[in-house]
Design a protein around this motif. Structure first.
Motif, PDB file in Angstrom:
ATOM      1  N   LEU A  81       0.856  -1.178   0.000  1.00 45.83           N
ATOM      2  CA  LEU A  81       0.000   0.000   0.000  1.00 45.83           C
ATOM      3  C   LEU A  81       0.895   1.232   0.000  1.00 45.83           C
ATOM      4  CD1 LEU A  81      -2.518  -1.135   2.762  1.00 45.83           C
ATOM      5  CD2 LEU A  81      -2.739  -1.391   0.273  1.00 45.83           C
ATOM      6  N   ILE A  82       0.614   2.149  -0.902  1.00 45.12           N
ATOM      7  CA  ILE A  82       1.409   3.381  -1.005  1.00 45.12           C
ATOM      8  C   ILE A  82       0.471   4.570  -0.893  1.00 45.12           C
ATOM      9  CG2 ILE A  82       2.977   4.757  -2.420  1.00 45.12           C
ATOM     10  CD1 ILE A  82       3.735   2.179  -3.906  1.00 45.12           C
ATOM     11  N   SER A  83       0.772   5.452   0.048  1.00 45.46           N
ATOM     12  CA  SER A  83      -0.016   6.676   0.155  1.00 45.46           C
ATOM     13  C   SER A  83       0.876   7.876  -0.131  1.00 45.46           C
ATOM     14  CB  SER A  83      -0.657   6.805   1.541  1.00 45.46           C
ATOM     15  OG  SER A  83       0.329   7.009   2.526  1.00 45.46           O
ATOM     16  N   VAL A  84       0.249   8.917  -0.632  1.00 46.23           N
ATOM     17  CA  VAL A  84       0.965  10.168  -0.897  1.00 46.23           C
ATOM     18  C   VAL A  84       0.149  11.307  -0.300  1.00 46.23           C
ATOM     19  CG1 VAL A  84       2.090   9.370  -3.012  1.00 46.23           C
ATOM     20  CG2 VAL A  84      -0.136  10.472  -3.171  1.00 46.23           C
ATOM     21  N   THR A  85       0.831  12.365   0.075  1.00 43.07           N
ATOM     22  CA  THR A  85       0.134  13.549   0.555  1.00 43.07           C
ATOM     23  C   THR A  85      -0.586  14.196  -0.624  1.00 43.07           C
ATOM     24  OG1 THR A  85       2.240  14.726   0.380  1.00 43.07           O
ATOM     25  CG2 THR A  85       1.584  13.973   2.569  1.00 43.07           C
ATOM     26  N   ASN A  86      -1.576  15.034  -0.331  1.00 47.78           N
ATOM     27  CA  ASN A  86      -2.415  15.578  -1.397  1.00 47.78           C
ATOM     28  C   ASN A  86      -1.713  16.577  -2.315  1.00 47.78           C
ATOM     29  OD1 ASN A  86      -2.318  17.717   0.379  1.00 47.78           O
ATOM     30  ND2 ASN A  86      -4.528  17.971   0.564  1.00 47.78           N
ATOM     31  N   ASP A  87      -0.453  16.879  -2.043  1.00 46.38           N
ATOM     32  CA  ASP A  87       0.318  17.755  -2.935  1.00 46.38           C
ATOM     33  C   ASP A  87       1.141  16.966  -3.947  1.00 46.38           C
ATOM     34  OD1 ASP A  87       1.989  16.748  -0.985  1.00 46.38           O
ATOM     35  OD2 ASP A  87       2.736  18.692  -0.317  1.00 46.38           O
ATOM     36  N   LEU A  88       0.965  15.645  -3.988  1.00 45.32           N
ATOM     37  CA  LEU A  88       1.657  14.791  -4.961  1.00 45.32           C
ATOM     38  C   LEU A  88       0.628  14.078  -5.829  1.00 45.32           C
ATOM     39  CD1 LEU A  88       4.458  13.180  -2.759  1.00 45.32           C
ATOM     40  CD2 LEU A  88       4.614  15.175  -4.263  1.00 45.32           C
ATOM     41  N   ASP A  89       0.587  14.458  -7.102  1.00 47.46           N
ATOM     42  CA  ASP A  89      -0.371  13.842  -8.010  1.00 47.46           C
ATOM     43  C   ASP A  89       0.153  13.701  -9.438  1.00 47.46           C
ATOM     44  OD1 ASP A  89      -0.410  16.462  -8.906  1.00 47.46           O
ATOM     45  OD2 ASP A  89      -2.521  16.798  -8.462  1.00 47.46           O
ATOM     46  N   ALA A  90       1.461  13.810  -9.613  1.00 48.91           N
ATOM     47  CA  ALA A  90       2.041  13.760 -10.956  1.00 48.91           C
ATOM     48  C   ALA A  90       2.095  12.349 -11.542  1.00 48.91           C
ATOM     49  CB  ALA A  90       3.453  14.364 -10.941  1.00 48.91           C
ATOM     50  N   VAL A  91       2.108  11.330 -10.674  1.00 50.25           N
ATOM     51  CA  VAL A  91       2.241   9.944 -11.144  1.00 50.25           C
ATOM     52  C   VAL A  91       1.844   9.008 -10.003  1.00 50.25           C
ATOM     53  CG1 VAL A  91       4.670   9.717 -10.429  1.00 50.25           C
ATOM     54  CG2 VAL A  91       3.830   8.367 -12.357  1.00 50.25           C
ATOM     55  N   PHE A  92       1.442   7.796 -10.360  1.00 49.35           N
ATOM     56  CA  PHE A  92       1.227   6.764  -9.349  1.00 49.35           C
ATOM     57  C   PHE A  92       2.595   6.221  -8.942  1.00 49.35           C
ATOM     58  CE2 PHE A  92      -2.888   6.436 -11.618  1.00 49.35           C
ATOM     59  CZ  PHE A  92      -3.733   6.626 -10.549  1.00 49.35           C
ATOM     60  N   PRO A  93       2.983   6.304  -7.669  1.00 53.32           N
ATOM     61  CA  PRO A  93       4.291   5.799  -7.253  1.00 53.32           C
ATOM     62  C   PRO A  93       4.440   4.293  -7.442  1.00 53.32           C
ATOM     63  CG  PRO A  93       3.151   6.869  -5.418  1.00 53.32           C
ATOM     64  CD  PRO A  93       2.260   6.952  -6.585  1.00 53.32           C
ATOM     65  N   ALA A  94       3.331   3.575  -7.572  1.00 57.89           N
ATOM     66  CA  ALA A  94       3.392   2.129  -7.807  1.00 57.89           C
ATOM     67  C   ALA A  94       4.166   1.794  -9.077  1.00 57.89           C
ATOM     68  CB  ALA A  94       1.985   1.550  -7.902  1.00 57.89           C
ATOM     69  N   ALA A  95       4.248   2.731  -9.989  1.00 59.36           N
ATOM     70  CA  ALA A  95       4.999   2.502 -11.231  1.00 59.36           C
ATOM     71  C   ALA A  95       6.454   2.140 -10.941  1.00 59.36           C
ATOM     72  CB  ALA A  95       4.924   3.737 -12.124  1.00 59.36           C
ATOM     73  N   ALA A  96       6.996   2.624  -9.842  1.00 61.94           N
ATOM     74  CA  ALA A  96       8.383   2.307  -9.476  1.00 61.94           C
ATOM     75  C   ALA A  96       8.538   0.813  -9.193  1.00 61.94           C
ATOM     76  CB  ALA A  96       8.818   3.119  -8.262  1.00 61.94           C
ATOM     77  N   LEU A  97       7.568   0.208  -8.546  1.00 59.43           N
ATOM     78  CA  LEU A  97       7.649  -1.218  -8.228  1.00 59.43           C
ATOM     79  C   LEU A  97       7.566  -2.074  -9.474  1.00 59.43           C
ATOM     80  CD1 LEU A  97       6.741   0.102  -5.447  1.00 59.43           C
ATOM     81  CD2 LEU A  97       5.997  -2.196  -4.902  1.00 59.43           C
ATOM     82  N   ARG A  98       6.808  -1.627 -10.456  1.00 55.06           N
ATOM     83  CA  ARG A  98       6.654  -2.386 -11.697  1.00 55.06           C
ATOM     84  C   ARG A  98       7.963  -2.498 -12.466  1.00 55.06           C
ATOM     85  NH1 ARG A  98       3.260  -4.620  -9.548  1.00 55.06           N
ATOM     86  NH2 ARG A  98       1.213  -3.747  -9.208  1.00 55.06           N
ATOM     87  N   LYS A  99       8.910  -1.628 -12.167  1.00 53.41           N
ATOM     88  CA  LYS A  99      10.216  -1.648 -12.850  1.00 53.41           C
ATOM     89  C   LYS A  99      11.222  -2.561 -12.157  1.00 53.41           C
ATOM     90  CE  LYS A  99       9.567   2.970 -14.660  1.00 53.41           C
ATOM     91  NZ  LYS A  99      10.119   4.302 -14.839  1.00 53.41           N
TER      92      LYS A  99
END
Length: 121
Positions: A45-63
């Motif tokens: 589970l990955i959460s981000v603060t509401n000032d981060l919305d440029a990308v889904f951080p889950a994309a990092a795990l897919r790499k």
């Protein structure tokens, strides 16, 4: 035994390159310090603060090699007044024989202020 492994980091800017890079660094450190194999991970589970919305951080795990089948979900953190900004938090649920008190929770960047009592060794 099922354990939760926590981690958090921060970024300076809300952009896809910085968010992916910071998430990649954090997750790889969590994996390394806790000897985690993708096949032992139930979910991330990955959460981000509401000032981060440029990308889904889950994309990092897919790499990361071998992590394509690990279930990952991204969500927004509760916007508590005066809380740490531009923060990415990770909760990994893993099968491990490591005792709970020996789990290395990883805090990088400005996120070290969140849990100074859980510094990794």
């Amino acid at each position: 035994m099922i354990r939760g492994v926590r981690g958090a980091t921060t970024v300076a800017e809300n952009n896809d390159v910085e968010i992916i890079k910071a998430t990649d660094e954090l997750v790889k450190e969590m994996i390394s310090k806790n000897h985690i194999a993708a096949t032992d991970v139930a979910q991330v589970l990955i959460s981000v603060t509401n000032d981060l919305d440029a990308v889904f951080p889950a994309a990092a795990l897919r790499k990361i090699e071998g992590w394509s089948f690990v279930p990952v979900m991204c969500m927004q953190e509760i916007p508590v007044p005066n809380s740490l900004r531009k923060c990415i938090r990770v909760m990994m649920t893993v099968n491990t024989s490591i005792p709970q008190e020996n789990i290395n929770h990883i805090y990088l960047g400005n996120a070290v202020s969140l849990r100074p009592d859980l510094k990794a060794e």
